[in-house]
Design a protein around this motif. Structure first.
Motif, PDB file in Angstrom:
ATOM      1  N   SER A  16       1.041 -12.833   5.713  1.00  0.00           N
ATOM      2  CA  SER A  16       1.067 -12.525   7.147  1.00  0.00           C
ATOM      3  C   SER A  16       1.285 -11.022   7.301  1.00  0.00           C
ATOM      4  O   SER A  16       2.406 -10.557   7.497  1.00  0.00           O
ATOM      5  N   SER A  17       0.185 -10.269   7.205  1.00  0.00           N
ATOM      6  CA  SER A  17       0.286  -8.807   7.196  1.00  0.00           C
ATOM      7  C   SER A  17       0.822  -8.238   8.498  1.00  0.00           C
ATOM      8  O   SER A  17       1.370  -7.132   8.522  1.00  0.00           O
ATOM      9  N   GLY A  18       0.701  -8.975   9.589  1.00  0.00           N
ATOM     10  CA  GLY A  18       1.178  -8.475  10.871  1.00  0.00           C
ATOM     11  C   GLY A  18       2.684  -8.391  10.991  1.00  0.00           C
ATOM     12  O   GLY A  18       3.192  -7.805  11.950  1.00  0.00           O
ATOM     13  N   SER A  50      -1.454  -4.448   8.057  1.00  0.00           N
ATOM     14  CA  SER A  50      -2.763  -4.961   8.440  1.00  0.00           C
ATOM     15  C   SER A  50      -3.683  -3.796   8.793  1.00  0.00           C
ATOM     16  O   SER A  50      -3.233  -2.662   8.999  1.00  0.00           O
ATOM     17  N   GLU A  51      -4.979  -4.054   8.864  1.00  0.00           N
ATOM     18  CA  GLU A  51      -5.939  -2.997   9.164  1.00  0.00           C
ATOM     19  C   GLU A  51      -5.684  -2.392  10.534  1.00  0.00           C
ATOM     20  O   GLU A  51      -5.783  -1.173  10.714  1.00  0.00           O
TER      21      GLU A  51
END
Length: 260
Positions: free
Chosen positions: A53-55, A91-92
């Motif tokens: 969960s990169s966020g 995240s990106e």
């Protein structure tokens, strides 16, 4: 049964959110008596969560910069290494926000970590590895800042104490050979080698992106060609059908007249 599973799922989600919130409290020293080691441990766990969960890191990336590269990194030097890892796990969208708001600041910290000497020698190598990887993860043109870092590192090796490198390496003039510090030379070689490895990975990723864009364009062109060809066939078919209908209409009229 469905309500039981739904309630259990909601409980697990709320429990996870509370745990993540508690980890951020420890990392940001919002809990009394928190040590630098505990703050680093909390950030390490958050980096693990960010794998799926990169966020989770996006809401506190300014805290990651302030704490990870601030005065607490002098207390626990490994905190800087963990902060570099957290930057890679963003995240990106969060990376874009970071570049838009604090690009000069974050790259200044990373470059200082790599070319500076404020980290202990036994920690610098691991931290510099993650810092170089972080630069290649978020910088739009990482080769430019990497070249500057190599130049600075080489300059610190060759120009230690204001020594004129050109006069020292000119053996034909009979000058003494250049002497360098082993610690600085090893750091310089480490930077060059790791920049080279990350640059190769970066080039391969760029090549894959270009290939993907090329395949997407070719697929789109083929689809357009198929649509055009289908449209041509459809028009021809309509003309043939119209011709047969007209011919049949003429025959019907002729038959009617002949019967009369």
């Amino acid at each position: 049964m469905f309500l039981i599973w739904f309630s259990l799922f909601g409980f697990l989600i709320s429990s996870l959110l509370l745990q993540i919130s508690a980890l951020w409290d420890f990392f940001c020293f919002n809990v009394g008596g928190t040590t630098a080691e505990q703050s680093r441990g909390a950030l390490s766990v958050l980096c693990m969560v960010a794998k799926t969960s990169s966020g989770v890191l996006g809401s506190h990336f300014q805290d990651i910069i302030d704490i990870g590269f601030g005065r607490w990194s002098k207390v626990d030097p490994l905190l800087a290494r963990t902060a570099c890892l957290a930057i890679q796990r963003l995240s990106e969208d969060d990376k874009k926000k970071l570049l838009a708001s604090s690009s000069a600041r974050i790259f200044g910290f990373l470059e200082s970590l790599i070319t500076g000497f404020w980290l202990p020698a036994n920690i610098w190598f691991a931290a510099a590895d993650k810092a170089i990887a972080a630069i290649y993860a978020i910088h739009p043109t990482p080769e430019t800042i990497a070249a500057d870092m190599i130049k600075k590192s080489l300059s610190s090796v060759c120009n230690d104490g204001g020594v004129n490198v050109q006069s020292d390496i000119d053996t034909s003039s009979g000058s003494m050979p250049l002497t360098v510090q082993v610690a600085k030379l090893s750091r310089c070689l480490f930077i060059i080698s790791h920049v080279a490895m990350n640059q190769l990975v970066y080039i391969e990723s760029c090549a894959r992106k270009i290939q993907k864009q090329k395949l997407t364009k070719e697929k789109k062109d083929n689809e357009n060609q198929n649509l055009d060809s289908n449209g041509t066939v459809s028009t021809g078919t309509q003309k043939v059908q119209s011709m047969f209908l007209s011919y049949g209409h003429v025959i019907l009229i002729a038959s009617t007249i002949s019967c009369q």
